[in-house]
Design a protein around this motif. Sequence first.
Motif, PDB file in Angstrom:
ATOM      1  N   ALA A   1       0.848  -1.195   0.000  1.00 52.37           N
ATOM      2  CA  ALA A   1       0.000   0.000   0.000  1.00 52.37           C
ATOM      3  C   ALA A   1       0.880   1.241   0.000  1.00 52.37           C
ATOM      4  CB  ALA A   1      -0.917   0.019   1.219  1.00 52.37           C
ATOM      5  N   LEU A   2       0.383   2.288  -0.650  1.00 56.07           N
ATOM      6  CA  LEU A   2       1.043   3.592  -0.677  1.00 56.07           C
ATOM      7  C   LEU A   2       0.039   4.619  -0.160  1.00 56.07           C
ATOM      8  CD1 LEU A   2       3.661   5.062  -1.661  1.00 56.07           C
ATOM      9  CD2 LEU A   2       2.439   5.515  -3.790  1.00 56.07           C
ATOM     10  N   GLU A   3       0.402   5.315   0.919  1.00 51.72           N
ATOM     11  CA  GLU A   3      -0.502   6.287   1.534  1.00 51.72           C
ATOM     12  C   GLU A   3       0.195   7.641   1.644  1.00 51.72           C
ATOM     13  OE1 GLU A   3      -3.608   5.644   2.484  1.00 51.72           O
ATOM     14  OE2 GLU A   3      -3.626   3.467   2.201  1.00 51.72           O
ATOM     15  N   THR A   4      -0.589   8.685   1.861  1.00 53.24           N
ATOM     16  CA  THR A   4      -0.062  10.029   2.093  1.00 53.24           C
ATOM     17  C   THR A   4      -0.577  10.541   3.427  1.00 53.24           C
ATOM     18  OG1 THR A   4       0.031  10.544  -0.276  1.00 53.24           O
ATOM     19  CG2 THR A   4       0.026  12.402   1.240  1.00 53.24           C
ATOM     20  N   GLY A   5       0.309  11.180   4.199  1.00 55.88           N
ATOM     21  CA  GLY A   5      -0.098  11.722   5.490  1.00 55.88           C
ATOM     22  C   GLY A   5       1.093  11.897   6.393  1.00 55.88           C
ATOM     23  N   ASP A   6       0.829  12.114   7.666  1.00 55.64           N
ATOM     24  CA  ASP A   6       1.903  12.117   8.652  1.00 55.64           C
ATOM     25  C   ASP A   6       2.355  10.672   8.840  1.00 55.64           C
ATOM     26  OD1 ASP A   6       3.396  13.260  11.092  1.00 55.64           O
ATOM     27  OD2 ASP A   6       2.221  11.602  11.921  1.00 55.64           O
ATOM     28  N   PRO A   7       3.651  10.367   8.643  1.00 55.64           N
ATOM     29  CA  PRO A   7       4.091   8.967   8.651  1.00 55.64           C
ATOM     30  C   PRO A   7       3.687   8.182   9.891  1.00 55.64           C
ATOM     31  CG  PRO A   7       5.808  10.330   7.729  1.00 55.64           C
ATOM     32  CD  PRO A   7       4.747  11.275   8.230  1.00 55.64           C
ATOM     33  N   ALA A   8       3.986   8.696  11.075  1.00 56.89           N
ATOM     34  CA  ALA A   8       3.687   7.942  12.299  1.00 56.89           C
ATOM     35  C   ALA A   8       2.186   7.734  12.466  1.00 56.89           C
ATOM     36  CB  ALA A   8       4.258   8.664  13.519  1.00 56.89           C
ATOM     37  N   THR A   9       1.419   8.795  12.282  1.00 56.49           N
ATOM     38  CA  THR A   9      -0.034   8.695  12.438  1.00 56.49           C
ATOM     39  C   THR A   9      -0.635   7.728  11.431  1.00 56.49           C
ATOM     40  OG1 THR A   9      -0.162  10.974  13.255  1.00 56.49           O
ATOM     41  CG2 THR A   9      -2.197   9.990  12.425  1.00 56.49           C
ATOM     42  N   THR A  10      -0.170   7.818  10.192  1.00 57.95           N
ATOM     43  CA  THR A  10      -0.704   6.952   9.139  1.00 57.95           C
ATOM     44  C   THR A  10      -0.354   5.494   9.382  1.00 57.95           C
ATOM     45  OG1 THR A  10      -0.487   8.781   7.555  1.00 57.95           O
ATOM     46  CG2 THR A  10      -0.802   6.580   6.650  1.00 57.95           C
ATOM     47  N   ILE A  11       0.860   5.239   9.850  1.00 60.95           N
ATOM     48  CA  ILE A  11       1.257   3.858  10.157  1.00 60.95           C
ATOM     49  C   ILE A  11       0.361   3.280  11.241  1.00 60.95           C
ATOM     50  CG2 ILE A  11       3.075   2.428  11.200  1.00 60.95           C
ATOM     51  CD1 ILE A  11       5.102   4.327   9.786  1.00 60.95           C
ATOM     52  N   VAL A  12       0.149   4.055  12.301  1.00 61.61           N
ATOM     53  CA  VAL A  12      -0.691   3.583  13.414  1.00 61.61           C
ATOM     54  C   VAL A  12      -2.126   3.344  12.942  1.00 61.61           C
ATOM     55  CG1 VAL A  12      -1.715   4.274  15.616  1.00 61.61           C
ATOM     56  CG2 VAL A  12       0.728   4.629  15.209  1.00 61.61           C
TER      57      VAL A  12
END
Length: 208
Positions: free
Chosen positions: A82-93
């Motif tokens: 998956a490829l996502e956009t956002g704040d890395p830590a928040t998006t990972i969680v």
Amino acid sequence: MYEKILFPTDGSVGTAHVALQAIDLARQYGATIHVLHVVDEDFRTRLGEFTGADDELDRRGEQAVERVERMVTAHDVPVETALETGDPATTIVEYAGDIDADVIVLGTHGRSGVERRLIGSVAERVVRQSPCPVLTVRLPGTDVTVETEGQATEIAQATLDDKQIDATATAADRQRNVWVVEAEGGDRSLLVYVDPVTQRASVIDRSD
């Protein structure tokens, strides 16, 4: 115990070493590895004035997950990307919660002191906020995971044993992109090629 393993990657050098930790867990528990790259939204915004910046960030993200995907597939482990956009830590969680991940395997650059306070640490934030256990592994300075003749010989021997080939790995030679390990058994002469990044090995019978 583990069915879904989340492996976030930013494409850093040394990712292969960390990915192997996730692969080992997946093989042990029959789990699927979910590879995730998060394009930093703030970084994308700062680069927004430059033509083609968005496409370049997406391309690098796609390359990062594809490299890990090839590595996981080479070890016969199920994988999703998956490829996502956002704040890395928040998006990972959030992504871990969305897929109901059992564990996150995360590389860390091992920053400390002033540098950590100034830059911040995605790994530290994920550990604090994650809904599941987090295994952090320090990223080494190289993607090579098979660095010595002994390691190559050990992998070659394990491959021979797995294939029930009665032969002994004897000597290994590091060539440009592969380890070549010689093996002998009875009247058979074999070569085992070991990928220095994925640790994938293939056996060639020179006796034929």
